[in-house]
Enzyme design. Structure first.
Site: not given
Length: 323
Positions: A132, A17, A96, A178, A156
């Site tokens: 994303k 990440d 993203e 998350f 996400t």
């Protein structure tokens, strides 16, 4: 005994990440994920100075307004960074769509297609990238269109079950629930309460999603994200994928503790596909979940804030500080 990171790789696909190239080289993950905050941090580190300068030089010659040039530079930058990351990982990189498009499915689709186009111009096939999108209702609708056109997506900012279910129902390739941000909310809401890793609300949320997906044989990959400590990661060993920051990858690598994964299985498939969520059901269930509603909005705002900082940095370089 092998270290925790080596043991973890036996049960889950490890994803980095980060946009930090040195960290990616060191930990040799299968995939890597980026977001506006990680992109900003990577640019500020200086690792990509030559790349930024070249992109800004290129967009100066486009004959467009400063704002359009910045928008184009941002797209080219995230793709160029993704390309460099893909030189170091055998799998995929997640790139993203701007957080400011999170409630506009049409604009999200257009931006995603532009990013794919730039990757293809750079010689990177669709099989190496994931687009994303924030798991708003509009983001999920955008993913449905993109997936049907051969563009696989990573949904996400997932904080609850209804978001995950909606993504699976439209055939999203991957979701990123998350963990740590859910814990943050519960710690703030319940001062003084200490959660063991197995009992953390974020860990329990991911396990519920995994069980449901496996029970109903959804193909959507579940990738736990946003970890606050090694215990959370250990508690989710066996999740399809885990995207982990360099600091926690280092902590895993430094530990010789024994990893004992908890089996995560579905309750058994009954042959009946669940009825698909309607927009009204999705929005109502989000409304009823204060944590998910607050953390989703907060996450979108946070990514947008870092996107604005990146744009300001590029604008300063592009214009030499002249407004």
């Amino acid at each position: 005994m092998s270290n925790l990171l080596e043991q973890l790789r036996q049960h889950s696909v490890v994803v980095a990440d980060t946009g930090d190239l040195d960290a990616i080289r060191r930990f040799a993950p299968q995939d890597a994920t980026t977001n506006p905050s990680l992109i900003l941090k990577a640019v500020q580190s200086g690792q990509y100075n030559a790349l930024v300068d070249q992109i800004l030089s290129d967009v100066r010659g486009l004959g467009v307004s400063v704002e359009d040039a910045i928008d184009e530079a941002c797209d080219r930058l995230v793709v160029a960074m993704g390309k460099q990351i893909l030189e170091l990982v055998p799998g995929r990189v997640s790139t993203e769509v701007s957080a400011r498009l999170s409630y506009d499915s049409v604009a999200s689709i257009a931006k995603a297609r532009r990013l794919v186009e730039l990757y293809e111009e750079a010689g990177i096939g669709r099989d190496r990238i994931l687009i994303k999108l924030a798991a708003t209702w509009e983001g999920v609708r955008a993913a449905k269109v993109l997936e049907s056109n051969g563009v696989q997506c990573n949904l996400t900012l997932i904080f609850n079950f209804v978001q995950a279910r909606a993504c699976a129902e439209v055939g999203a390739y991957l979701i990123s629930p998350f963990v740590g941000r859910i814990l943050d909310w519960y710690i703030k809401a319940n001062p003084g309460v200490v959660y063991a890793p197995d009992e953390e609300p974020g860990v329990q949320s991911v396990r519920r999603i995994l069980q449901y997906f496996r029970q109903h044989r959804y193909s959507t990959v579940v990738m736990g994200a946003s970890f606050r400590n090694v215990g959370e990661i250990q508690a989710l060993a066996g999740c399809d994928r885990l995207t982990i920051s360099p600091a926690l990858l280092e902590a895993l690598e430094s530990s010789e503790a024994r990893l004992v994964p908890v089996p995560i299985e579905g309750a058994g498939h009954d042959g009946a596909a669940p009825k698909r969520l309607s927009e009204a059901e999705f929005r109502w269930q989000m409304n009823e979940d204060a944590m998910a509603t607050e953390k989703l909005a907060e996450g979108i705002r946070g990514f947008e804030a870092d996107q604005l900082k990146l744009e300001a940095l590029l604008r300063e370089k592009l214009t030499g500080g002249v407004a």
